[in-house]
Scaffold this active site. Sequence first.
Site, PDB file in Angstrom:
ATOM      1  N   TYR A 101       0.849  -1.199   0.000  1.00 54.32           N
ATOM      2  CA  TYR A 101       0.000   0.000   0.000  1.00 54.32           C
ATOM      3  C   TYR A 101       0.881   1.244   0.000  1.00 54.32           C
ATOM      4  O   TYR A 101       1.906   1.292   0.700  1.00 54.32           O
ATOM      5  CB  TYR A 101      -0.890   0.013   1.255  1.00 54.32           C
ATOM      6  CG  TYR A 101      -1.653   1.305   1.440  1.00 54.32           C
ATOM      7  CD1 TYR A 101      -2.964   1.438   0.963  1.00 54.32           C
ATOM      8  CD2 TYR A 101      -1.060   2.409   2.072  1.00 54.32           C
ATOM      9  CE1 TYR A 101      -3.655   2.634   1.104  1.00 54.32           C
ATOM     10  CE2 TYR A 101      -1.747   3.602   2.215  1.00 54.32           C
ATOM     11  CZ  TYR A 101      -3.044   3.712   1.731  1.00 54.32           C
ATOM     12  OH  TYR A 101      -3.721   4.885   1.863  1.00 54.32           O
ATOM     13  N   GLU A 189      -3.514   7.417  -4.048  1.00 58.02           N
ATOM     14  CA  GLU A 189      -3.434   6.186  -3.262  1.00 58.02           C
ATOM     15  C   GLU A 189      -3.313   5.002  -4.206  1.00 58.02           C
ATOM     16  O   GLU A 189      -4.094   4.885  -5.147  1.00 58.02           O
ATOM     17  CB  GLU A 189      -4.693   6.036  -2.400  1.00 58.02           C
ATOM     18  CG  GLU A 189      -4.661   4.809  -1.510  1.00 58.02           C
ATOM     19  CD  GLU A 189      -5.962   4.628  -0.721  1.00 58.02           C
ATOM     20  OE1 GLU A 189      -5.946   4.749   0.506  1.00 58.02           O
ATOM     21  OE2 GLU A 189      -7.001   4.367  -1.360  1.00 58.02           O
TER      22      GLU A 189
END
Length: 381
Positions: A101, A189
Site C-alpha cells: 500500500y 493512493e
Amino acid sequence: MDLYEYQGKAYLARFGVPVSPGGVADSGDEVAALAEELGFPVVVKAQVLTGGRGKAGGVKLAGDREEAKRCAEAMLGTDIRGHTVRRVWVEHATDIAREYYASFTLDRSAKAHLAMVSAKGGVEIEQVAEEDPTAIARLHIDPYFGFSEAQAEALVRQAGLDQEARAGAAEVLAKLYRCFVEGDADLVEVNPLVLATDGRVHALDAKVTLDDNAAFRHPEWAEFAGTEELDERERHAKSYGLQYVGLDGFVGIIANGAGLAMSTCDVVNQVGGKPANFLDIGGGASAEVMARALEVISSDKSVRSIFVNIFGGITRGEEVANGIVTALGRVDIKVPMVIRLDGTNAELGRDILRSVESSTVISAPTMMGAARTAVELAGGK
Ligand code: GDP
Ligand code: MN
C-alpha cells in the site's frame, strides 16, 4: 474531483508511475477486442467511484476472449456498493508476488504532506489501521523541502517491504509524490502496489482526488469533466452553476454561505427532519439565483417542504426579500416553504415578504423555529 481508476492510472502514468497497459470500454464486444490486443490473461474491472470492488465482484480475471466478454457483460449495468457500472477497464493481468500500500495525502492539522506505506496491501487501509496500526509507516513531508530519495528508501524499509521490492517501490514513491504535488492532487493512493513475480513494482489500482481549486492551471483536466457520478438533481444544479449536493431526506434547503448551509442541514436533523440537499446560493441571493435554486429543489420529488435560510450581510435583507418575491412569481412551488431572514435590514426584508405570505409560504424569525415549522409542514419523519 475524484477520478475513476482508469483516469487515475492515466494521470499517474503521466508522471512515470508504472501501470499495466489496458483500455476502457462499455460493451462486452469491445472488452473482448481489447483483451485480445492486450494478451491473456486479462483482468476486467468495474469503473465505479468506490473501493472494495474486488470483494463485490467488480474485479475478475479472464483467460480467453469469451470469458472476458462474459465477465464484462456480467458487470456492466449492475450495482456495486450503490454505484452503477457504466464502463469497465481491462488490463493485462499481473502475476502477483506481493501486495503493498502507498499513498500521499494532505495532513491539514500537521500542515504537511503525509506519506503512508504498508507491506499489508490489497485490503482496505482503514482495516489495517484498526487491526495492526504499526503495519503502516508514516512520514510527514515539509512541502517546502519536498520528498527526498533517502526518505523514500527509509520509508519502504520501515514499512517492511520485501528486500527485492524496495528499490522499485522507492522509485514509484518519488513519482507518486511528484504526481501529488505537480499534479495538484489532494490524494494519490495505490492499493495494491504490487511486486510482480518478474520483480517489477507497479501500481495495480489508483485512487486520485484532484484539488478543484487548482483546475485553473490544468486545462488538461477538461477530459475528466462530465464523467463524475452526478444524480439528476446534481446535473440540473450544476448546469445552473449552483453549489448543490443531493442528500436523501425530504426538507429542501437553500442557504447563503457554505457554513450556514451546513448548519441548516444540522438544525433540520436536530429537530427530527432530514435534509434533501445542501445548497449554498452564495453571497448575492439575487432573484435569478433564487429562482434557479427553487426550480432545482422543487423538481426533486422527495422534497416535501422547503427551508430558505438567509443571513443578510453585505447583501441587505430587502434585496434578498425582493429576490424571493420575484422568484416565487416565476417558479411554481407545490410544497410549503418556510423563510428565515435575518441579519442586515432583516425587518425591512420581512415586511416585503408579507406580500407573499400564506398558509404555505411562512416567514419565521429564528433558525430553530423555522426548521421546526419546515419539518412539521413536511409531515414529520
Ligand atoms: P478494489 O477492490 O476496488 O480496491 O480493486 P483493486 O484494483 O485493488 O483489486 C482488488 C484485488 O484484485 C487486488 O488486491 C488483487 O488481489 C486483485 N487483482 C487486481 N488486479 C489483478 C491482476 O492483474 N492480477 C491478479 N492476480 N490479481 C489482481
Ligand atoms: Mn484497491
